[in-house]
Design a protein around this motif. Sequence first.
Motif, PDB file in Angstrom:
ATOM      1  N   ALA A  82     -36.856  -9.145 -14.823  1.00  0.00           N
ATOM      2  CA  ALA A  82     -36.114  -7.995 -14.586  1.00  0.00           C
ATOM      3  C   ALA A  82     -34.703  -8.133 -15.081  1.00  0.00           C
ATOM      4  N   ILE A  83     -34.048  -9.405 -14.655  1.00  0.00           N
ATOM      5  CA  ILE A  83     -32.750  -9.708 -15.051  1.00  0.00           C
ATOM      6  C   ILE A  83     -32.515  -9.413 -16.730  1.00  0.00           C
ATOM      7  N   LEU A  84     -33.317 -10.154 -17.262  1.00  0.00           N
ATOM      8  CA  LEU A  84     -33.278 -10.272 -18.957  1.00  0.00           C
ATOM      9  C   LEU A  84     -33.644  -8.835 -19.460  1.00  0.00           C
ATOM     10  N   GLN A  85     -34.254  -7.989 -18.704  1.00  0.00           N
ATOM     11  CA  GLN A  85     -34.376  -6.693 -19.231  1.00  0.00           C
ATOM     12  C   GLN A  85     -32.945  -5.770 -19.036  1.00  0.00           C
ATOM     13  N   GLN A  86     -32.231  -6.129 -17.931  1.00  0.00           N
ATOM     14  CA  GLN A  86     -30.829  -5.411 -17.928  1.00  0.00           C
ATOM     15  C   GLN A  86     -29.960  -6.083 -18.904  1.00  0.00           C
ATOM     16  N   VAL A  87     -30.197  -7.437 -19.218  1.00  0.00           N
ATOM     17  CA  VAL A  87     -29.222  -8.156 -20.355  1.00  0.00           C
ATOM     18  C   VAL A  87     -29.828  -7.177 -21.560  1.00  0.00           C
ATOM     19  N   GLN A 200     -36.721  -4.091  -4.536  1.00  0.00           N
ATOM     20  CA  GLN A 200     -38.188  -3.840  -4.864  1.00  0.00           C
ATOM     21  C   GLN A 200     -38.481  -2.552  -5.442  1.00  0.00           C
ATOM     22  N   GLN A 201     -37.578  -1.540  -5.172  1.00  0.00           N
ATOM     23  CA  GLN A 201     -38.152  -0.415  -5.981  1.00  0.00           C
ATOM     24  C   GLN A 201     -37.727  -0.299  -7.448  1.00  0.00           C
ATOM     25  N   LEU A 202     -36.675  -1.204  -7.754  1.00  0.00           N
ATOM     26  CA  LEU A 202     -36.028  -1.382  -9.243  1.00  0.00           C
ATOM     27  C   LEU A 202     -37.220  -2.242 -10.130  1.00  0.00           C
ATOM     28  N   VAL A 203     -37.746  -3.355  -9.331  1.00  0.00           N
ATOM     29  CA  VAL A 203     -38.642  -3.936 -10.265  1.00  0.00           C
ATOM     30  C   VAL A 203     -39.901  -3.423 -10.201  1.00  0.00           C
ATOM     31  N   ARG A 204     -40.532  -2.838  -9.196  1.00  0.00           N
ATOM     32  CA  ARG A 204     -41.736  -1.743  -9.461  1.00  0.00           C
ATOM     33  C   ARG A 204     -41.629  -0.855 -10.610  1.00  0.00           C
ATOM     34  N   GLU A 205     -40.640  -0.082 -10.562  1.00  0.00           N
ATOM     35  CA  GLU A 205     -40.394   0.836 -11.693  1.00  0.00           C
ATOM     36  C   GLU A 205     -39.969   0.433 -12.831  1.00  0.00           C
ATOM     37  N   GLN A 206     -39.453  -0.827 -13.153  1.00  0.00           N
ATOM     38  CA  GLN A 206     -38.762  -1.307 -14.433  1.00  0.00           C
ATOM     39  C   GLN A 206     -39.890  -2.167 -15.031  1.00  0.00           C
ATOM     40  N   ILE A 207     -40.587  -3.146 -14.198  1.00  0.00           N
ATOM     41  CA  ILE A 207     -41.367  -4.220 -14.596  1.00  0.00           C
ATOM     42  C   ILE A 207     -42.798  -4.043 -14.192  1.00  0.00           C
ATOM     43  N   LEU A 208     -43.179  -3.919 -13.011  1.00  0.00           N
ATOM     44  CA  LEU A 208     -44.380  -3.911 -12.463  1.00  0.00           C
ATOM     45  C   LEU A 208     -45.422  -2.682 -13.062  1.00  0.00           C
ATOM     46  N   THR A 209     -45.020  -1.486 -12.722  1.00  0.00           N
ATOM     47  CA  THR A 209     -45.711  -0.130 -12.829  1.00  0.00           C
ATOM     48  C   THR A 209     -46.003  -0.074 -14.545  1.00  0.00           C
ATOM     49  N   PRO A 210     -45.076  -0.301 -15.373  1.00  0.00           N
ATOM     50  CA  PRO A 210     -45.104  -0.241 -16.618  1.00  0.00           C
ATOM     51  C   PRO A 210     -46.348  -0.844 -17.235  1.00  0.00           C
ATOM     52  N   VAL A 211     -46.643  -2.163 -16.768  1.00  0.00           N
ATOM     53  CA  VAL A 211     -47.762  -2.986 -17.116  1.00  0.00           C
ATOM     54  C   VAL A 211     -49.071  -2.725 -16.459  1.00  0.00           C
ATOM     55  N   GLY A 212     -49.032  -1.914 -15.541  1.00  0.00           N
ATOM     56  CA  GLY A 212     -50.142  -1.530 -14.690  1.00  0.00           C
ATOM     57  C   GLY A 212     -50.570  -2.385 -13.461  1.00  0.00           C
ATOM     58  N   ALA A 213     -49.451  -3.143 -13.239  1.00  0.00           N
ATOM     59  CA  ALA A 213     -49.353  -3.889 -11.948  1.00  0.00           C
ATOM     60  C   ALA A 213     -48.822  -3.190 -10.776  1.00  0.00           C
ATOM     61  N   THR A 296     -54.156  -3.941 -27.488  1.00  0.00           N
ATOM     62  CA  THR A 296     -55.416  -3.867 -26.699  1.00  0.00           C
ATOM     63  C   THR A 296     -55.394  -3.014 -25.535  1.00  0.00           C
ATOM     64  N   SER A 297     -54.263  -3.358 -24.599  1.00  0.00           N
ATOM     65  CA  SER A 297     -53.958  -2.961 -23.168  1.00  0.00           C
ATOM     66  C   SER A 297     -53.553  -1.567 -23.138  1.00  0.00           C
ATOM     67  N   LYS A 298     -52.811  -1.244 -24.452  1.00  0.00           N
ATOM     68  CA  LYS A 298     -51.963   0.038 -24.499  1.00  0.00           C
ATOM     69  C   LYS A 298     -50.906  -0.064 -23.682  1.00  0.00           C
ATOM     70  N   ARG A 299     -50.431  -0.998 -22.919  1.00  0.00           N
ATOM     71  CA  ARG A 299     -49.454  -1.115 -22.164  1.00  0.00           C
ATOM     72  C   ARG A 299     -48.035  -1.938 -22.932  1.00  0.00           C
ATOM     73  N   PRO A 300     -46.835  -1.584 -22.478  1.00  0.00           N
ATOM     74  CA  PRO A 300     -45.684  -2.157 -23.055  1.00  0.00           C
ATOM     75  C   PRO A 300     -45.527  -3.533 -22.989  1.00  0.00           C
ATOM     76  N   PHE A 301     -44.919  -4.034 -23.952  1.00  0.00           N
ATOM     77  CA  PHE A 301     -44.381  -5.581 -23.532  1.00  0.00           C
ATOM     78  C   PHE A 301     -43.156  -5.383 -22.819  1.00  0.00           C
ATOM     79  N   LEU A 302     -42.577  -6.206 -22.106  1.00  0.00           N
ATOM     80  CA  LEU A 302     -41.495  -6.093 -21.088  1.00  0.00           C
ATOM     81  C   LEU A 302     -40.327  -6.345 -21.705  1.00  0.00           C
TER      82      LEU A 302
END
Length: 406
Positions: A82-87, A200-213, A296-302
């Motif tokens: 999540a931090i590196l995504q903001q970087v 929690q909201q930030l990480v779920r929205e930006q990291i977890l939900t996009p990969v289907g977690a 394969t998964s059609k999910r984004p790379f983070l």
Amino acid sequence: MRRRCGVELHGSAVPGGEAFDDLLRAFTVQHGVAGAALAVGRAGVIEYARSIGWADIDQQIPVEPHSLFRIASLSKPVTAVAILQQVECGALSLEGLVWELLKLDTPHDVRWKQVTIRHLLQHTGGWDRKASFDPMFRSVEFAAEAGTPPPADPSAIIRAMLRRPLDFDPGKQYAYSNFGYCLLGRVLESLPGAQGKSYQQLVREQILTPVGALSPRIGRTLTPQVDEVRYYMPMTGDRVREDSVFAPGTPVNPPYGAWCLETMDSHGGWISSAPDMVRFAMGCDLPLEAGSVNPTSKRPFLLNAASIASLWAEPVSYPRQDPDMWYACGWNVRRAGSGEGRNTWHLGALDGTSTLLVRRWDGMTWCILFNQRKNVAGDELARLIDPLLHPAANQAYAALQARSGH
């Protein structure tokens, strides 16, 4: 009579996954495991998800592949990504000064002002729990200093630590620090783009939900959530008692009040299923091209390629005993395979919890979660099973590859 372990596997049997099945059965019996869930993935796809033992021994409720476990320090890779995504998007710099970003009060130790985001990610911020103590387990003391009811929240812990000296100059040595990752959670919340959302909201929205977690969330210390397992202690079971941080002077079963899970959010507070941790870890694969998704998964790379390079980069500010192994940004790294191959992993442990997340150089990714920290001999379960999972993965690799066609 309470059964200490169950050896029936739950979840669909997978052709080629027999080595994992055999390992789960044998390990559960040998070490008196309460319950466990194992998930294995490759190329963006969950290839194996099975479980064994009990989610609740007294109620005879079995662990299911989708059961939720406290993942302890597997929370740190999540926070680091999540931090590196903001970087990556320009909202942060790895050299950004934490004291300035959080607009903290004047510290007792001027070295606080030298601590960077990179230092926190790589556990070189200046706090050494072996030299002093772990601030995240001083809930009652720090709440008293703040004049608030215990347990102390992250802001009270940070204020308390501002009044105390660092253990070493930032960047000069490695010392594992839960407190450093607590600070990273607060950095995420402080960014203008956070718009008042919780960590929690930030990480779920930006990291977890996009990969289907979709299952991960911050756990609750005192009350389990739907589909969450119960947590057990070795040998003495629930007869172990420690002082509650919620009601000092009251003895409690350690997993249920000897520390505060909510306060640990960004360093150890998440609960998750094993498959969803594998989905997260596969999101850390190197993207095929800028902005691409996993075919394969059609999910984004983070993260993009530059951010992935930062994620695994070797620290250069202090000497290491082993040149082929280091703690990067939220992950342990060891050179493996040929060329630029590497194994990356993280372990987690709390009373009643032992966890392991591995990304192997050949593309295999797995996560195993236990609702018990140690066996009767005092050995941590995740550390015991770690070397056993690699040969099981070796046996499964060819069969899984042939079955999936990639």
